[in-house]
Design a protein around this motif. Structure first.
Motif, PDB file in Angstrom:
ATOM      1  N   MET A   1       0.978  -1.093   0.211  1.00  0.00           N
ATOM      2  CA  MET A   1       0.051   0.236  -0.379  1.00  0.00           C
ATOM      3  C   MET A   1       0.564   0.970  -0.176  1.00  0.00           C
ATOM      4  SD  MET A   1      -3.074   1.574   2.375  1.00  0.00           S
ATOM      5  CE  MET A   1      -1.601   2.336   3.476  1.00  0.00           C
ATOM      6  N   VAL A   2       0.656   1.662  -0.830  1.00  0.00           N
ATOM      7  CA  VAL A   2       0.909   3.718  -1.254  1.00  0.00           C
ATOM      8  C   VAL A   2       0.023   4.583  -0.152  1.00  0.00           C
ATOM      9  CG1 VAL A   2       2.295   5.308  -2.056  1.00  0.00           C
ATOM     10  CG2 VAL A   2       2.311   2.779  -2.519  1.00  0.00           C
ATOM     11  N   GLN A   3       0.745   5.126   1.207  1.00  0.00           N
ATOM     12  CA  GLN A   3      -0.055   6.343   1.273  1.00  0.00           C
ATOM     13  C   GLN A   3       0.146   7.389   0.866  1.00  0.00           C
ATOM     14  OE1 GLN A   3      -1.790   5.555   5.577  1.00  0.00           O
ATOM     15  NE2 GLN A   3      -1.363   7.298   6.342  1.00  0.00           N
ATOM     16  N   HIS A   4      -0.003   8.650   1.073  1.00  0.00           N
ATOM     17  CA  HIS A   4      -0.040  10.293   1.142  1.00  0.00           C
ATOM     18  C   HIS A   4      -0.946  10.731   1.359  1.00  0.00           C
ATOM     19  CE1 HIS A   4       2.204  13.278  -0.508  1.00  0.00           C
ATOM     20  NE2 HIS A   4       0.596  14.268  -0.190  1.00  0.00           N
ATOM     21  N   ASP A   5      -0.044  11.440   2.754  1.00  0.00           N
ATOM     22  CA  ASP A   5      -1.233  12.943   3.500  1.00  0.00           C
ATOM     23  C   ASP A   5      -0.297  13.601   4.013  1.00  0.00           C
ATOM     24  OD1 ASP A   5      -1.681  12.660   6.839  1.00  0.00           O
ATOM     25  OD2 ASP A   5      -0.718  11.065   6.125  1.00  0.00           O
ATOM     26  N   GLY A   6      -1.273  14.899   3.381  1.00  0.00           N
ATOM     27  CA  GLY A   6      -0.675  16.253   4.329  1.00  0.00           C
ATOM     28  C   GLY A   6      -1.214  17.437   5.200  1.00  0.00           C
ATOM     29  N   VAL A   7      -1.018  17.011   5.900  1.00  0.00           N
ATOM     30  CA  VAL A   7      -1.205  18.115   7.424  1.00  0.00           C
ATOM     31  C   VAL A   7      -0.352  19.028   7.914  1.00  0.00           C
ATOM     32  CG1 VAL A   7      -2.747  18.414   8.963  1.00  0.00           C
ATOM     33  CG2 VAL A   7      -3.131  16.041   7.496  1.00  0.00           C
ATOM     34  N   ASP A   8      -1.022  19.951   7.699  1.00  0.00           N
ATOM     35  CA  ASP A   8       0.212  21.004   8.306  1.00  0.00           C
ATOM     36  C   ASP A   8       1.382  21.296   7.999  1.00  0.00           C
ATOM     37  OD1 ASP A   8      -1.794  21.984   9.601  1.00  0.00           O
ATOM     38  OD2 ASP A   8      -1.558  20.680  11.192  1.00  0.00           O
ATOM     39  N   ASN A   9       1.908  21.237   6.061  1.00  0.00           N
ATOM     40  CA  ASN A   9       2.952  20.742   6.179  1.00  0.00           C
ATOM     41  C   ASN A   9       3.881  19.643   5.889  1.00  0.00           C
ATOM     42  OD1 ASN A   9       2.671  23.587   3.980  1.00  0.00           O
ATOM     43  ND2 ASN A   9       3.152  24.377   6.826  1.00  0.00           N
ATOM     44  N   GLN A  10       3.114  18.658   6.946  1.00  0.00           N
ATOM     45  CA  GLN A  10       3.601  17.811   7.146  1.00  0.00           C
ATOM     46  C   GLN A  10       3.099  16.454   6.065  1.00  0.00           C
ATOM     47  OE1 GLN A  10       4.554  16.318  10.885  1.00  0.00           O
ATOM     48  NE2 GLN A  10       4.678  14.110  10.546  1.00  0.00           N
ATOM     49  N   GLU A  11       4.553  15.917   6.007  1.00  0.00           N
ATOM     50  CA  GLU A  11       3.498  14.549   4.305  1.00  0.00           C
ATOM     51  C   GLU A  11       4.178  13.509   4.937  1.00  0.00           C
ATOM     52  OE1 GLU A  11       5.046  15.555   0.476  1.00  0.00           O
ATOM     53  OE2 GLU A  11       3.577  17.509   0.641  1.00  0.00           O
ATOM     54  N   THR A  12       3.441  11.857   4.612  1.00  0.00           N
ATOM     55  CA  THR A  12       3.854  11.168   5.086  1.00  0.00           C
ATOM     56  C   THR A  12       4.195  10.087   3.956  1.00  0.00           C
ATOM     57  OG1 THR A  12       3.243  11.262   7.017  1.00  0.00           O
ATOM     58  CG2 THR A  12       3.419   9.024   6.467  1.00  0.00           C
ATOM     59  N   GLU A  13       4.935   9.398   3.170  1.00  0.00           N
ATOM     60  CA  GLU A  13       4.221   8.155   2.892  1.00  0.00           C
ATOM     61  C   GLU A  13       4.756   6.509   3.025  1.00  0.00           C
ATOM     62  OE1 GLU A  13       7.464   7.235  -0.484  1.00  0.00           O
ATOM     63  OE2 GLU A  13       5.973   7.890  -2.195  1.00  0.00           O
ATOM     64  N   ASP A  14       3.774   5.457   2.985  1.00  0.00           N
ATOM     65  CA  ASP A  14       3.839   4.370   4.157  1.00  0.00           C
ATOM     66  C   ASP A  14       3.599   3.495   2.582  1.00  0.00           C
ATOM     67  OD1 ASP A  14       4.112   3.006   6.336  1.00  0.00           O
ATOM     68  OD2 ASP A  14       2.066   3.393   6.287  1.00  0.00           O
ATOM     69  N   ARG A  15       4.420   2.007   2.457  1.00  0.00           N
ATOM     70  CA  ARG A  15       3.497   0.949   2.366  1.00  0.00           C
ATOM     71  C   ARG A  15       4.444  -0.132   2.876  1.00  0.00           C
ATOM     72  NH1 ARG A  15       8.191   4.421   0.365  1.00  0.00           N
ATOM     73  NH2 ARG A  15       9.543   3.909   2.078  1.00  0.00           N
ATOM     74  N   ARG A  16       2.958  -0.844   2.770  1.00  0.00           N
ATOM     75  CA  ARG A  16       2.801  -2.298   3.311  1.00  0.00           C
ATOM     76  C   ARG A  16       2.619  -2.944   2.964  1.00  0.00           C
ATOM     77  NH1 ARG A  16      -1.893   0.522   7.098  1.00  0.00           N
ATOM     78  NH2 ARG A  16      -0.903   2.691   8.144  1.00  0.00           N
ATOM     79  N   TRP A  17       3.315  -4.144   3.515  1.00  0.00           N
ATOM     80  CA  TRP A  17       2.582  -5.704   3.162  1.00  0.00           C
ATOM     81  C   TRP A  17       2.627  -6.505   4.033  1.00  0.00           C
ATOM     82  CZ3 TRP A  17       5.255 -10.510   3.349  1.00  0.00           C
ATOM     83  CH2 TRP A  17       4.944 -11.472   2.952  1.00  0.00           C
ATOM     84  N   VAL A  18       1.628  -7.621   3.676  1.00  0.00           N
ATOM     85  CA  VAL A  18       0.926  -8.311   4.500  1.00  0.00           C
ATOM     86  C   VAL A  18       0.276 -10.042   4.082  1.00  0.00           C
ATOM     87  CG1 VAL A  18      -1.347  -8.419   5.880  1.00  0.00           C
ATOM     88  CG2 VAL A  18       0.264  -6.409   6.444  1.00  0.00           C
ATOM     89  N   LEU A  19       0.609 -11.196   4.796  1.00  0.00           N
ATOM     90  CA  LEU A  19       0.547 -12.035   4.211  1.00  0.00           C
ATOM     91  C   LEU A  19      -0.204 -12.129   5.334  1.00  0.00           C
ATOM     92  CD1 LEU A  19       0.901 -14.845   2.741  1.00  0.00           C
ATOM     93  CD2 LEU A  19       2.698 -15.341   3.438  1.00  0.00           C
ATOM     94  N   HIS A  20      -1.460 -13.026   5.270  1.00  0.00           N
ATOM     95  CA  HIS A  20      -3.285 -13.601   6.028  1.00  0.00           C
ATOM     96  C   HIS A  20      -3.563 -14.537   5.644  1.00  0.00           C
ATOM     97  CE1 HIS A  20      -6.149 -12.656   8.929  1.00  0.00           C
ATOM     98  NE2 HIS A  20      -6.400 -13.714   7.783  1.00  0.00           N
ATOM     99  N   GLY A  21      -3.684 -15.562   6.181  1.00  0.00           N
ATOM    100  CA  GLY A  21      -3.773 -17.141   6.416  1.00  0.00           C
ATOM    101  C   GLY A  21      -4.474 -17.415   7.243  1.00  0.00           C
ATOM    102  N   GLY A  22      -5.654 -18.179   6.638  1.00  0.00           N
ATOM    103  CA  GLY A  22      -6.779 -19.141   8.602  1.00  0.00           C
ATOM    104  C   GLY A  22      -7.531 -19.922   8.005  1.00  0.00           C
ATOM    105  N   SER A  23      -7.965 -21.309   8.819  1.00  0.00           N
ATOM    106  CA  SER A  23      -7.864 -22.087   7.942  1.00  0.00           C
ATOM    107  C   SER A  23      -9.482 -22.560   8.941  1.00  0.00           C
ATOM    108  CB  SER A  23      -7.472 -23.515   7.873  1.00  0.00           C
ATOM    109  OG  SER A  23      -8.540 -24.309   7.847  1.00  0.00           O
ATOM    110  N   ASP A  24     -10.773 -22.572   8.545  1.00  0.00           N
ATOM    111  CA  ASP A  24     -12.010 -23.482   9.513  1.00  0.00           C
ATOM    112  C   ASP A  24     -10.824 -24.758  10.175  1.00  0.00           C
ATOM    113  OD1 ASP A  24     -13.090 -21.561   8.440  1.00  0.00           O
ATOM    114  OD2 ASP A  24     -14.889 -22.554   7.290  1.00  0.00           O
TER     115      ASP A  24
END
Length: 263
Positions: A1-24
């Motif tokens: 995921m790439v995230q971008h937000d700017g509040v009060d002249n502050q910018e943040t970029e974030d990259r996320r990777w998730v591996l999720h598994g499950g079973s009944d």
């Protein structure tokens, strides 16, 4: 995921990777025409990015493991229509690294426990010999307990008050179409989804006597679409693309791929 937000002249970029598994691990009747499923799940994820304003820049990374359980009640035996009630609980531990501009990397550990309650209703709107069309309104409450000990940096400053409890709510609706094969079984499902998320307002911590705040939008909209295809009777693949936005300074894109195997 790439995230971008700017509040009060502050910018943040974030990259996320998730591996999720499950079973009944258990499926049984509720005795009133419905069914209950109970299972276990686990995930591994990483996040990295940077924050900057007019005078400084920093980078961060997080990696960790989580494990938990879930249970789902379906009001109808076929689980394709009718009400459902879903709950899950996960606990995770994480390794965090933060590097300030011109500073050495600071590392600390944290843990997080998250609980969710979700309620929805699957309603069939129309059908034909080759397709069935559904609408599914949903509501969800997520409560998170985050814990991190105070951390003393190499320069002697103390980072504290990083622990926090918060609740997030979601109201949404999903529209989807099940394409059927000649035997009436689902061959492919296409869907679109819209959600409204609320909370929390911001994340804070203290650096010595100074409170550092990362403003977050209290409300944001999520739009997502995707497709699920059955490779075999017991194997399906799902792909989805989505975006979160508060219609102004915050936006986050997501791409996901899932594989489901039933036995």
């Amino acid at each position: 995921m790439v995230q971008h937000d700017g509040v009060d002249n502050q910018e943040t970029e974030d990259r996320r990777w998730v591996l999720h598994g499950g079973s009944d691990i258990a499926r049984f009747s509720d005795g009133y025409g419905g069914s209950i499923r109970v299972g276990l799940m686990a995930q591994y994820g990483t996040s990295s990015g940077n924050s900057e304003d007019e005078v400084s820049r920093s980078s961060h990374s997080v990696k960790g493991y989580s494990a938990g359980s879930y249970s789902t009640w379906f009001g109808h035996g076929d689980a394709q229509t009718g009400p459902y009630f879903d709950t899950w609980l996960m606990h995770g531990r994480f390794d965090n690294d933060v590097t300030g501009q011109g500073q050495r990397t600071e590392s600390y550990r944290s843990r997080n426990t998250t609980m969710s309650i979700e309620r929805g209703y699957k309603l069939k709107m129309a059908e034909s010999p080759t397709a069935k069309y559904y609408i599914e309104p949903q509501a969800q409450v997520i409560y998170s307990l985050y814990r991190a000990k105070d951390h003393t940096t190499a320069s002697g400053s103390v980072a504290s008050d990083m622990s926090d409890n918060n609740a997030t709510t979601r109201l949404g609706v999903r529209l989807y179409e099940n394409r059927l094969d000649k035997h009436g079984q689902t061959l492919m499902q296409g869907f679109i989804e819209a959600n409204w998320w609320h909370g929390p307002l911001s994340q804070t911590m203290r650096m010595d006597e100074t409170t550092v705040r990362e403003p977050m939008p209290a409300d944001r909209a999520e739009f997502k679409f995707g497709v699920k295809g059955n490779v075999r009777k017991d194997l399906s693949v799902t792909g989805a693309v989505g975006v979160d936005t508060n219609m102004s300074s915050y936006k986050a894109g997501r791409v996901s791929l899932g594989v489901n195997y039933s036995w």
